[in-house]
Design a protein around this motif. Structure first.
Motif, PDB file in Angstrom:
ATOM      1  N   GLY A  37     -23.666  32.246   2.202  1.00 19.10           N
ATOM      2  CA  GLY A  37     -23.001  31.950   3.466  1.00 19.10           C
ATOM      3  C   GLY A  37     -21.690  32.716   3.527  1.00 19.10           C
ATOM      4  O   GLY A  37     -20.781  32.459   2.725  1.00 19.10           O
ATOM      5  N   ASN A  38     -21.581  33.653   4.464  1.00 19.23           N
ATOM      6  CA  ASN A  38     -20.352  34.451   4.608  1.00 19.23           C
ATOM      7  C   ASN A  38     -19.456  33.828   5.691  1.00 19.23           C
ATOM      8  O   ASN A  38     -19.890  32.975   6.454  1.00 19.23           O
ATOM      9  CB  ASN A  38     -20.720  35.896   4.968  1.00 19.23           C
ATOM     10  CG  ASN A  38     -19.506  36.821   4.942  1.00 19.23           C
ATOM     11  OD1 ASN A  38     -18.623  36.693   4.099  1.00 19.23           O
ATOM     12  ND2 ASN A  38     -19.451  37.741   5.896  1.00 19.23           N
ATOM     13  N   LYS A  39     -18.229  34.284   5.746  1.00 21.23           N
ATOM     14  CA  LYS A  39     -17.210  33.822   6.705  1.00 21.23           C
ATOM     15  C   LYS A  39     -16.779  32.378   6.416  1.00 21.23           C
ATOM     16  O   LYS A  39     -16.499  31.607   7.341  1.00 21.23           O
ATOM     17  CB  LYS A  39     -17.688  33.987   8.156  1.00 21.23           C
ATOM     18  CG  LYS A  39     -18.067  35.438   8.500  1.00 21.23           C
ATOM     19  CD  LYS A  39     -18.164  35.694   9.975  1.00 21.23           C
ATOM     20  CE  LYS A  39     -18.581  37.139  10.258  1.00 21.23           C
ATOM     21  NZ  LYS A  39     -18.637  37.475  11.674  1.00 21.23           N
ATOM     22  N   ALA A  40     -16.736  32.035   5.133  1.00 22.38           N
ATOM     23  CA  ALA A  40     -16.333  30.678   4.745  1.00 22.38           C
ATOM     24  C   ALA A  40     -14.886  30.379   5.121  1.00 22.38           C
ATOM     25  O   ALA A  40     -14.484  29.224   5.195  1.00 22.38           O
ATOM     26  CB  ALA A  40     -16.531  30.500   3.239  1.00 22.38           C
ATOM     27  N   ASP A  41     -14.102  31.427   5.340  1.00 22.91           N
ATOM     28  CA  ASP A  41     -12.688  31.216   5.700  1.00 22.91           C
ATOM     29  C   ASP A  41     -12.531  30.717   7.144  1.00 22.91           C
ATOM     30  O   ASP A  41     -11.520  30.114   7.482  1.00 22.91           O
ATOM     31  CB  ASP A  41     -11.893  32.518   5.525  1.00 22.91           C
ATOM     32  CG  ASP A  41     -12.463  33.685   6.315  1.00 22.91           C
ATOM     33  OD1 ASP A  41     -13.707  33.852   6.332  1.00 22.91           O
ATOM     34  OD2 ASP A  41     -11.683  34.422   6.943  1.00 22.91           O
ATOM     35  N   LEU A  42     -13.541  30.952   7.976  1.00 27.48           N
ATOM     36  CA  LEU A  42     -13.425  30.572   9.397  1.00 27.48           C
ATOM     37  C   LEU A  42     -13.900  29.123   9.578  1.00 27.48           C
ATOM     38  O   LEU A  42     -14.877  28.826  10.273  1.00 27.48           O
ATOM     39  CB  LEU A  42     -14.233  31.544  10.270  1.00 27.48           C
ATOM     40  CG  LEU A  42     -13.786  33.011  10.151  1.00 27.48           C
ATOM     41  CD1 LEU A  42     -14.679  33.913  10.997  1.00 27.48           C
ATOM     42  CD2 LEU A  42     -12.325  33.169  10.570  1.00 27.48           C
ATOM     43  N   VAL A  43     -13.184  28.225   8.943  1.00 30.86           N
ATOM     44  CA  VAL A  43     -13.595  26.822   8.833  1.00 30.86           C
ATOM     45  C   VAL A  43     -13.805  26.183  10.207  1.00 30.86           C
ATOM     46  O   VAL A  43     -14.774  25.442  10.424  1.00 30.86           O
ATOM     47  CB  VAL A  43     -12.523  26.037   8.031  1.00 30.86           C
ATOM     48  CG1 VAL A  43     -12.871  24.564   7.976  1.00 30.86           C
ATOM     49  CG2 VAL A  43     -12.392  26.609   6.630  1.00 30.86           C
ATOM     50  N   VAL A  67     -18.985  32.664   0.519  1.00 27.33           N
ATOM     51  CA  VAL A  67     -17.992  33.733   0.349  1.00 27.33           C
ATOM     52  C   VAL A  67     -17.299  34.022   1.673  1.00 27.33           C
ATOM     53  O   VAL A  67     -17.742  33.587   2.738  1.00 27.33           O
ATOM     54  CB  VAL A  67     -18.642  35.045  -0.169  1.00 27.33           C
ATOM     55  CG1 VAL A  67     -19.314  34.850  -1.508  1.00 27.33           C
ATOM     56  CG2 VAL A  67     -19.621  35.617   0.843  1.00 27.33           C
ATOM     57  N   ALA A  68     -16.221  34.768   1.569  1.00 24.36           N
ATOM     58  CA  ALA A  68     -15.557  35.303   2.759  1.00 24.36           C
ATOM     59  C   ALA A  68     -15.174  36.731   2.423  1.00 24.36           C
ATOM     60  O   ALA A  68     -14.631  36.993   1.337  1.00 24.36           O
ATOM     61  CB  ALA A  68     -14.320  34.475   3.105  1.00 24.36           C
ATOM     62  N   ALA A  69     -15.477  37.637   3.328  1.00 18.63           N
ATOM     63  CA  ALA A  69     -15.238  39.050   3.047  1.00 18.63           C
ATOM     64  C   ALA A  69     -13.783  39.344   2.638  1.00 18.63           C
ATOM     65  O   ALA A  69     -13.558  40.217   1.793  1.00 18.63           O
ATOM     66  CB  ALA A  69     -15.658  39.896   4.245  1.00 18.63           C
ATOM     67  N   PRO A  70     -12.795  38.619   3.196  1.00 15.11           N
ATOM     68  CA  PRO A  70     -11.418  38.925   2.776  1.00 15.11           C
ATOM     69  C   PRO A  70     -11.069  38.424   1.373  1.00 15.11           C
ATOM     70  O   PRO A  70      -9.980  38.714   0.878  1.00 15.11           O
ATOM     71  CB  PRO A  70     -10.546  38.186   3.814  1.00 15.11           C
ATOM     72  CG  PRO A  70     -11.461  37.791   4.919  1.00 15.11           C
ATOM     73  CD  PRO A  70     -12.820  37.672   4.319  1.00 15.11           C
ATOM     74  N   GLU A  71     -11.957  37.683   0.737  1.00 16.68           N
ATOM     75  CA  GLU A  71     -11.648  37.158  -0.592  1.00 16.68           C
ATOM     76  C   GLU A  71     -11.625  38.299  -1.613  1.00 16.68           C
ATOM     77  O   GLU A  71     -12.220  39.349  -1.398  1.00 16.68           O
ATOM     78  CB  GLU A  71     -12.709  36.128  -1.013  1.00 16.68           C
ATOM     79  CG  GLU A  71     -12.513  34.775  -0.358  1.00 16.68           C
ATOM     80  CD  GLU A  71     -13.627  33.797  -0.712  1.00 16.68           C
ATOM     81  OE1 GLU A  71     -13.310  32.626  -0.918  1.00 16.68           O
ATOM     82  OE2 GLU A  71     -14.795  34.204  -0.758  1.00 16.68           O
TER      83      GLU A  71
HETATM   84  N1  LIG Z   1     -12.752  36.220   8.820  1.00 17.32           N
HETATM   85  C1  LIG Z   1     -13.827  36.869   8.385  1.00 17.32           C
HETATM   86  N2  LIG Z   1     -14.290  37.917   9.085  1.00 17.32           N
HETATM   87  C2  LIG Z   1     -15.385  38.551   8.617  1.00 17.32           C
HETATM   88  C3  LIG Z   1     -16.061  38.161   7.439  1.00 17.32           C
HETATM   89  N3  LIG Z   1     -17.121  38.977   7.255  1.00 17.32           N
HETATM   90  C4  LIG Z   1     -17.097  39.843   8.272  1.00 17.32           C
HETATM   91  N4  LIG Z   1     -16.054  39.594   9.095  1.00 17.32           N
HETATM   92  C5  LIG Z   1     -15.688  40.292  10.325  1.00 17.32           C
HETATM   93  O1  LIG Z   1     -16.711  40.063  11.273  1.00 17.32           O
HETATM   94  C6  LIG Z   1     -16.848  41.229  12.108  1.00 17.32           C
HETATM   95  C7  LIG Z   1     -18.281  41.706  12.078  1.00 17.32           C
HETATM   96  O2  LIG Z   1     -18.548  42.188  10.796  1.00 17.32           O
HETATM   97  P1  LIG Z   1     -19.726  43.196  10.530  1.00 17.32           P
HETATM   98  O3  LIG Z   1     -19.646  43.618   9.109  1.00 17.32           O
HETATM   99  O4  LIG Z   1     -19.710  44.238  11.580  1.00 17.32           O
HETATM  100  O5  LIG Z   1     -20.980  42.255  10.638  1.00 17.32           O
HETATM  101  P2  LIG Z   1     -22.163  42.231  11.712  1.00 17.32           P
HETATM  102  O6  LIG Z   1     -23.231  41.379  11.136  1.00 17.32           O
HETATM  103  O7  LIG Z   1     -22.527  43.635  12.087  1.00 17.32           O
HETATM  104  O8  LIG Z   1     -21.508  41.521  12.982  1.00 17.32           O
HETATM  105  P3  LIG Z   1     -21.313  39.997  13.360  1.00 17.32           P
HETATM  106  O9  LIG Z   1     -22.670  39.486  13.800  1.00 17.32           O
HETATM  107  O10 LIG Z   1     -20.330  40.035  14.499  1.00 17.32           O
HETATM  108  O11 LIG Z   1     -20.771  39.246  12.182  1.00 17.32           O
HETATM  109  C8  LIG Z   1     -15.866  42.253  11.581  1.00 17.32           C
HETATM  110  O12 LIG Z   1     -14.706  42.176  12.368  1.00 17.32           O
HETATM  111  C9  LIG Z   1     -15.610  41.789  10.166  1.00 17.32           C
HETATM  112  O13 LIG Z   1     -14.352  42.169   9.722  1.00 17.32           O
HETATM  113  C10 LIG Z   1     -15.541  37.030   6.722  1.00 17.32           C
HETATM  114  O14 LIG Z   1     -16.056  36.595   5.675  1.00 17.32           O
HETATM  115  N5  LIG Z   1     -14.440  36.426   7.244  1.00 17.32           N
END
Ligand SMILES: Nc1nc2c(ncn2[C@@H]2O[C@H](COP(=O)(O)OP(=O)(O)OP(=O)(O)O)[C@@H](O)[C@H]2O)c(=O)[nH]1
Length: 94
Positions: A37-43, A67-71
């Motif tokens: 599960g990504n984007k865990a920071d966006l609670v 996980v969260a990508a900024p981690e």
């Molecule tokens: N806060 C946050 N932003 C993230 C994370 N992962 C990706 N993003 C942001 O989400 C946006 C889309 O990321 P992409 O890598 O393009 O992913 P995608 O699957 O093509 O697009 P989405 O369906 O919009 O998520 C970008 O602005 C990323 O920086 C995360 O774990 N946390």
């Protein structure tokens, strides 16, 4: 690696299709998978409950990582390490 966004229930549901395709394309092979599960920071934008994730991970027999990508990379690398270990274990048992 079955990755979904914790902020998109649609992405969670679409894992069913993704997994089916993987299974169809690799018949007879060991296919270790982990659920991520990504984007865990966006609670506050979270759309997927812990319970449904746990149920799916149990049904598929997968480990689950959040996980969260900024981690730091040391966190994001964990599911990769788990897959790697599962591949090594699979090789050892053949
Ligand atoms: N806060 C946050 N932003 C993230 C994370 N992962 C990706 N993003 C942001 O989400 C946006 C889309 O990321 P992409 O890598 O393009 O992913 P995608 O699957 O093509 O697009 P989405 O369906 O919009 O998520 C970008 O602005 C990323 O920086 C995360 O774990 N946390």
């Amino acid at each position: 690696m079955l990755v979904f966004s914790l902020t998109s229930h649609d992405s969670f549901i679409s894992l069913n299709h993704l997994r089916r395709v993987i299974l169809e394309l690799t018949p007879g092979s060991p296919r270790p998978m982990v659920l991520v599960g990504n984007k865990a920071d966006l609670v506050h934008a979270r759309e997927v409950s812990d319970e449904e994730i746990r149920d799916l991970a149990n049904t598929w027999g997968c480990d689950y990582f959040e996980v969260a990508a900024p981690e730091p990379w040391q966190v994001v690398v964990r599911p990769f390490a788990a897959i790697y270990q599962a591949v090594l274990n699979g090789r050892a048992s053949h």
